[in-house]
Design a protein around this motif. Structure first.
Motif, short mmCIF file in Angstrom:
data_model
loop_
_atom_site.label_atom_id
_atom_site.label_comp_id
_atom_site.label_asym_id
_atom_site.label_seq_id
_atom_site.Cartn_x
_atom_site.Cartn_y
_atom_site.Cartn_z
N MET A 74 80.50 34.09 50.79
CA MET A 74 79.61 33.44 51.75
C MET A 74 78.23 34.09 51.62
SD MET A 74 81.83 31.41 53.25
CE MET A 74 80.96 30.80 54.70
N LEU A 75 77.21 33.26 51.39
CA LEU A 75 75.83 33.76 51.34
C LEU A 75 75.09 33.09 52.49
CD1 LEU A 75 73.39 35.15 49.87
CD2 LEU A 75 73.18 33.07 48.50
N ASP A 76 74.62 33.91 53.42
CA ASP A 76 73.97 33.38 54.62
C ASP A 76 74.77 32.23 55.23
OD1 ASP A 76 71.91 35.24 54.68
OD2 ASP A 76 70.62 34.02 53.38
N GLY A 77 76.07 32.42 55.30
CA GLY A 77 76.93 31.46 56.00
C GLY A 77 77.40 30.27 55.17
N GLU A 78 77.03 30.22 53.89
CA GLU A 78 77.48 29.09 53.07
C GLU A 78 78.27 29.60 51.88
OE1 GLU A 78 73.93 26.77 52.18
OE2 GLU A 78 74.46 25.53 53.91
N VAL A 79 79.33 28.86 51.55
CA VAL A 79 80.14 29.31 50.42
C VAL A 79 79.44 28.96 49.12
CG1 VAL A 79 81.60 27.21 50.34
CG2 VAL A 79 82.48 29.35 49.43
N VAL A 80 79.34 29.95 48.23
CA VAL A 80 78.70 29.75 46.92
C VAL A 80 79.49 30.54 45.88
CG1 VAL A 80 76.35 29.40 47.83
CG2 VAL A 80 77.12 31.72 47.27
N CYS A 81 79.19 30.27 44.61
CA CYS A 81 79.77 31.07 43.53
C CYS A 81 78.86 32.27 43.30
CB CYS A 81 79.85 30.26 42.24
SG CYS A 81 80.99 28.87 42.36
N ALA A 82 79.40 33.48 43.44
CA ALA A 82 78.58 34.67 43.29
C ALA A 82 78.05 34.81 41.86
CB ALA A 82 79.38 35.92 43.68
N CYS A 83 78.73 34.19 40.89
CA CYS A 83 78.24 34.27 39.51
C CYS A 83 77.01 33.42 39.30
CB CYS A 83 79.34 33.89 38.52
SG CYS A 83 79.78 32.13 38.54
N PRO A 130 91.64 35.19 46.05
CA PRO A 130 90.49 35.58 46.87
C PRO A 130 89.45 34.48 47.02
CG PRO A 130 91.00 37.29 45.25
CD PRO A 130 91.85 36.11 44.90
N GLY A 131 89.15 33.80 45.91
CA GLY A 131 88.17 32.70 45.96
C GLY A 131 88.65 31.59 46.86
N LEU A 132 89.94 31.27 46.76
CA LEU A 132 90.49 30.21 47.61
C LEU A 132 90.47 30.62 49.08
CD1 LEU A 132 93.28 28.95 45.28
CD2 LEU A 132 91.80 27.44 46.63
N VAL A 133 90.77 31.86 49.35
CA VAL A 133 90.78 32.32 50.74
C VAL A 133 89.38 32.18 51.33
CG1 VAL A 133 91.01 34.38 52.20
CG2 VAL A 133 92.80 33.82 50.53
N VAL A 134 88.35 32.52 50.55
CA VAL A 134 86.97 32.37 51.03
C VAL A 134 86.65 30.88 51.25
CG1 VAL A 134 84.52 32.73 50.50
CG2 VAL A 134 86.18 34.54 50.00
N ALA A 135 87.06 30.04 50.29
CA ALA A 135 86.76 28.60 50.41
C ALA A 135 87.48 27.99 51.63
CB ALA A 135 87.15 27.87 49.13
#
Ligand SMILES: Cc1cc2nc3c(=O)[nH]c(=O)nc-3n(C[C@H](O)[C@H](O)[C@H](O)COP(=O)(O)OP(=O)(O)OC[C@H]3O[C@@H](n4cnc5c(N)ncnc54)[C@H](O)[C@@H]3O)c2cc1C
Ligand code: FES
Ligand code: FES
Lengths: 281, 176
Positions: free
Chosen positions: B71-80, B124-129
């Motif tokens: 989460m970047l400033d409250g929105e889910v994004v790909c960190a890569c 982990p990615g799915l849990v964040v999504a």
């Protein structure tokens, strides 16, 4: 190596001037992949994410202005009423993660043949507003994008907004790929029906180096439509698809053959057209 | 709020060129300083290699697999697909920080309960999504869930049990 994190357009432009070799970064979805794979090595970066002005959009009497920093998620949320085909195109881009980051300005500046906003912008004869610290110029999309990933955006310039006419009538965007989500278009088509002018506009994507207008298809169907009840004969719809395919100039690459692209664009152009009609006679 | 505060402190020089680092990221609620970095480092690289947070996985580095979702400033994004320097002064929440107490949260335990974890690489990615989706749309229907998770690839489970895990979270949250 330096970084600027401006909050206004003028701060961004003066940062670009101070460090002419630096590169603009919006959502990073094209930029970062290039860096990750060693295809881009930035010396300086001007980050645009904090520039709130770039996210403005304005629906005027005759025109809609969309800030370059508008993300796909915002397009889906805010533009589905006034530009349904742009919202539809935005909805097909990548995944939620990509839609939260990727922007309209980044799609235009990347100028990929598969850029999903481009067929609609071409259909609408969109104008791109470029700003630099010295000047502001308005360039039609078809003069801005000159080839595969090439544009006439000059050094020190950035895309501030995209301006399209406000047109009332149905509009549709369709694309073909190997999956329903997270897919780069193999072919795409946008159809806009202008009820007032009684003309149809049609833009095609991924079937040429630049977005293509299917002008002959547009002229033929605009004549064939019964504008009283927005219907058209089935044969005209088929002809619309064929003429769209004739306008296409696809290539064969790792995603598809040229033949498949031509066939696919005929089918989706005709389908987008049919969805824009009330009935087929 | 935090970002506003940072901006007003920055004062007159705001927006001008600065050296690449040091800069700070508000990482899982704590301000962390990045130093000695290269301008082209992705947020994913900084999280894993500099911040000691290996929860966000690195698989494709091109936004395709979602295993690096944060989460970047409250929105889910790909960190890569985030340039780390552009995350300066922003709030980043990784899978490690989803539950402030540091314990396993309900999404994680439902993944285990539903058998949605095989090799675990995508988890982990799915849990964040899922965290992002259910935060916005607690009652999301099955189509919406599929669409929301379409950017997270799993090579093991075939997705059935992942969708089941999401349904389980919804059920448990509804029961309170
Ligand atoms: C996994 C994945 C899936 C994708 N799926 C799709 C898809 O389905 N359809 C599609 O069309 N695209 C897709 N893309 C490509 C990408 O998301 C889009 O092209 C997006 O619009 C790029 O915008 P951005 O803000 O991320 O640009 P960035 O990556 O930040 O920048 C891209 C380029 O544009 C320049 N730039 C950015 N903003 C400006 C500006 N205001 N003025 C001048 N230059 C500027 C940058 O310097 C850079 O050269 C996908 C990408 C990924 C990683
Ligand atoms: S590693 Fe970021 S999406 Fe695959
Ligand atoms: S559990 Fe192995 S990739 Fe999903």
């Amino acid at each position: 190596m330096r970084v600027a994190r401006p909050r206004t357009i003028s701060e961004a432009l003066s940062a670009l001037d101070d460090n002419p070799g630096s590169q603009l970064l919006a959502g990073g979805t094209d930029f970062c992949v290039e860096v990750n794979y060693g295809h881009r090595r930035p010396e300086g970066v001007v980050c645009l994410r904090r520039v709130a002005e770039l996210r403005d959009f304005e629906v005027g009497e005759g025109k809609v202005r969309i800030g370059a920093g508008t993300t796909y998620t915002e397009m889906v949320k805010r533009l589905s009423g006034v530009l349904p085909a742009l919202a539809a195109a935005a909805r097909t881009v990548g995944s939620p993660q990509i839609r939260n980051a990727g922007t309209l300005g980044g799609n235009v500046a990347t100028a990929s043949p598969a850029g999903d906003t481009l067929p609609l912008l071409a259909a609408l004869d969109a104008e791109v507003v470029l700003v630099s610290s010295k000047a502001r110029r308005v360039v039609p999309l078809n003069e801005l994008i000159t080839g595969v990933k090439t544009t006439t955006i000059g050094p020190g310039e950035m895309v501030a907004e995209v301006v399209v006419p406000r047109i009332s009538g149905p509009q549709h965007f369709l694309k073909v790929g190997t999956r329903n989500a997270m897919v780069i278009s193999i072919a795409s088509a946008a159809v806009v029906v202008d009820l007032q002018a009684q003309v149809v506009r049609c833009g095609l994507g991924s079937v040429g180096p630049v977005p293509i207008r299917a002008s002959r298809a547009e002229e033929m169907i605009s004549e064939a439509i019964d504008w009283d009840d927005l219907s058209a004969p089935r044969a005209a719809l088929e002809r619309f698809g064929d003429l769209a395919a004739e306008a296409a100039r696809p290539i064969t690459d790792h995603r598809s053959t040229a033949d498949y692209r031509k066939r696919a664009v005929a089918v989706i152009a005709a389908r987008a057209m049919r969805r824009s009609l009330t009935r087929v006679t | 709020m935090l970002r506003e505060a940072v901006s007003s402190e920055a004062g007159a020089g705001a927006g001008a060129f600065e050296p690449v680092d040091p800069y700070s990221i508000i990482l899982n609620g704590t301000e962390r300083v990045v130093e000695g970095s290269w301008i082209g480092e992705s947020l994913l690289y900084v999280l894993r290699e500099r911040m000691g947070l290996p929860g966000s996985k690195n698989a494709c580095e091109q936004g395709e697999c979602g295993s690096c979702s944060v989460m970047l400033d409250g929105e889910v994004v790909c960190a890569c697909c985030v340039l780390a320097v552009d995350a300066a002064d922003s709030e980043v929440t990784t899978v490690e920080g989803l539950n402030a107490s540091g314990l396993v949260d309900d999404i994680q335990s439902c993944f285990v309960e539903a058998g949605a974890v095989q090799c675990g690489f995508c988890t982990p990615g799915l849990v964040v999504a899922v965290h992002d989706l259910l935060g916005r749309r607690p009652d999301a229907g099955s189509l919406e869930v599929r669409e929301a998770l379409s950017g997270n690839l799993c090579r093991c489970t075939g997705y059935g049990r992942i969708l089941e895990a999401v349904r389980l979270v919804q059920e448990k949250r509804e029961d309170g």
